[in-house]
Design an enzyme around this catalytic site. Structure first.
Site, PDB file in Angstrom:
ATOM      1  N   ASP A 153       0.750  -1.145  -0.017  1.00 39.48           N
ATOM      2  CA  ASP A 153       0.024   0.034   0.181  1.00 39.48           C
ATOM      3  C   ASP A 153       0.996   1.267   0.129  1.00 39.48           C
ATOM      4  O   ASP A 153       2.260   1.202  -0.013  1.00 39.48           O
ATOM      5  CB  ASP A 153      -0.784  -0.028   1.061  1.00 39.48           C
ATOM      6  CG  ASP A 153      -2.286   0.718   1.044  1.00 39.48           C
ATOM      7  OD1 ASP A 153      -2.525   1.551   0.247  1.00 39.48           O
ATOM      8  OD2 ASP A 153      -2.997   0.070   1.916  1.00 39.48           O
ATOM      9  N   ASP A 208     -10.002   3.768  -3.560  1.00 35.40           N
ATOM     10  CA  ASP A 208     -10.806   2.501  -3.030  1.00 35.40           C
ATOM     11  C   ASP A 208     -12.229   2.523  -3.604  1.00 35.40           C
ATOM     12  O   ASP A 208     -12.690   3.539  -3.803  1.00 35.40           O
ATOM     13  CB  ASP A 208     -10.730   2.674  -1.459  1.00 35.40           C
ATOM     14  CG  ASP A 208      -9.471   2.223  -1.141  1.00 35.40           C
ATOM     15  OD1 ASP A 208      -8.336   2.122  -1.649  1.00 35.40           O
ATOM     16  OD2 ASP A 208      -9.383   2.277   0.237  1.00 35.40           O
TER      17      ASP A 208
END
Ligand code: GLA
Length: 402
Positions: A153, A208
């Site tokens: 990430d 997201d």
């Protein structure tokens, strides 16, 4: 004097050393888009060994594993909030009482591969220890647990350069010596499609996903909004075998989508050659959702060996049409009722004209969700169906060989 044979061996050795010093990702691990399940979309940091084993068992029982969903990936929240005195990450002993290696072995015995999550920053997005400054140590730890996949990430990265940070982790995996799919989760801000082909196997293109049809909430976007973003970014030409655009893990089957929207979501992911990483609670999914996720002909579009990502061909407020060129001269076409109402949705396949040209020759048309052969394109090229709002017709055009 050195013999010619010795000289040849020496040169070969030097070349091999030089190549491995420059080599980055382990090649050939994702010749088609990875398929599996990830814990984040439904469970966030509420994860455990019990949860993973229950999910894995459902994947076996529902036919998902045999349909190709073999990667089970633990997202954020699998570790303690501090490293140990040697700087090693520590799996949370309450969530994973037998450790990560035990779970990896358990999954491997059942035909799965196992993935973990970490982050290029000082901390993960949920505040657990990130890998910055610990890349090689962490990669060795994952390799010692027989991990097969790393999602990496981009939270808390401060002034880090994305290409440098992801290349460092890719090298660390390479040096740890265990082949792992490397999934970049950088959200597209530094255009990984332009530089990550040799660094990883897939890269997130956008922020997201969330289980709603469209719109945005802070970092998260509805499914249709994510699809529009892929189109606007024009990332399709950058995908191919072993290096994929990743529009994010799926929300298929999650409560914020209608059944029609889940079917549309899955169909478009297949058109986009997207990784098929389910993100729903598989232990409670309906038969209809299982049927969507395990549809062999839809999956075959996603997993087409040529690996050419499809794109949008037509967009009106009522209808959108996507096309994808497949191997063997076949094509996939997806027609969406983009309106808010149930509508008769009609499209003439003869109108397809793409950058690649027109589909050449004649085709047998198959309606995949209806499981029905519609006939030959030369005899009737018009497809028409009453579709609920946001539902799709997904077609495979199989080239008739002369
Ligand atoms: C970011 C990622 C998500 C998920 C969370 C975990 O938001 O984009 O996919 O991994 O972090 O904290």
């Amino acid at each position: 004097m050195m013999s010619t044979r010795k000289l040849v061996s020496l040169v070969a050795l030097l070349l091999a050393t030089a190549t491995s010093a420059f080599a980055q990702k382990f090649e050939g691990l994702a010749m088609t888009p990875p398929m599996g399940w990830n814990s984040w979309n439904t469970f966030e940091i509420e994860i455990s060994e019990d949860l993973v084993m229950g999910i894995a068992q459902t994947m076996i029982d529902s036919g998902m594993r045999d349909a190709g969903y073999t990667y089970i990936v633990l997202d954020d929240g699998w570790m303690l909030r501090e490293r140990d005195e040697n700087g090693n990450l520590v799996p949370d002993p309450e969530k994973f009482p037998n450790g990560i290696k035990h779970l990896a072995d358990w999954l491997h015995e059942r035909g799965f591969k196992f993935g973990l999550y970490n982050c290029a920053g000082s901390k993960t997005c949920a505040g657990f220890p990130g890998s910055q400054g610990h890349e090689f140590q962490d990669a060795r730890l994952y390799a010692s647990w027989d991990i097969d996949y790393l999602k990496y990430d981009w939270c808390n990265t401060d002034t880090r350069n994305a290409k440098e940070a992801y290349t460092t982790m890719s090298r660390a995996i390479r040096e740890a010596g265990r082949p792992m799919i490397f999934s970049l989760c950088e959200w597209g801000g530094n255009k990984p499609w332009e530089w990550a082909k040799d660094v990883g196997h897939l890269w997130r293109t956008t922020g997201d996903i969330i289980d709603m049809y469209e719109g945005s909430q802070q970092w998260s976007n509805g499914v249709k909004t994510i699809i529009d973003m892929q189109h606007d970014l024009g990332v399709a030409p950058y995908a191919g075998p072993d290096h994929w655009n990743d529009p994010d893990m799926m929300e298929v089957g999650n409560p914020g989508l209608t059944l029609a929207e889940s079917r549309m979501h899955f169909s478009i992911w297949c058109m986009l050659a997207a990784p098929l990483i389910a993100g729903n609670d598989l232990t409670v999914m309906s038969d209809e959702i299982t049927a969507i996720l395990t549809n062999k002909e839809a999956i075959a579009i996603d997993q087409d060996p040529m690996g050419k990502q499809g794109a949008r061909f037509l967009k009106t407020p009522e209808m959108e049409v996507y096309y994808r060129e497949l191997s063997g001269g076949d094509w996939a076409v997806c027609v969406m009722n983009a309106s808010g109402e149930t509508r008769e949705t009609t499209f003439d396949l003869n109108n397809i004209y793409t950058q690649e040209g027109r589909p050449q020759g004649d085709f047998i048309i198959k309606d995949i969700w209806a499981d029905k052969v519609l006939g030959k394109k030369s005899e009737n090229s018009v497809v028409s169906k009453t579709l609920e709002s946001h539902d799709v017709i997904l077609l495979r055009l199989s080239h008739i060989k002369e």
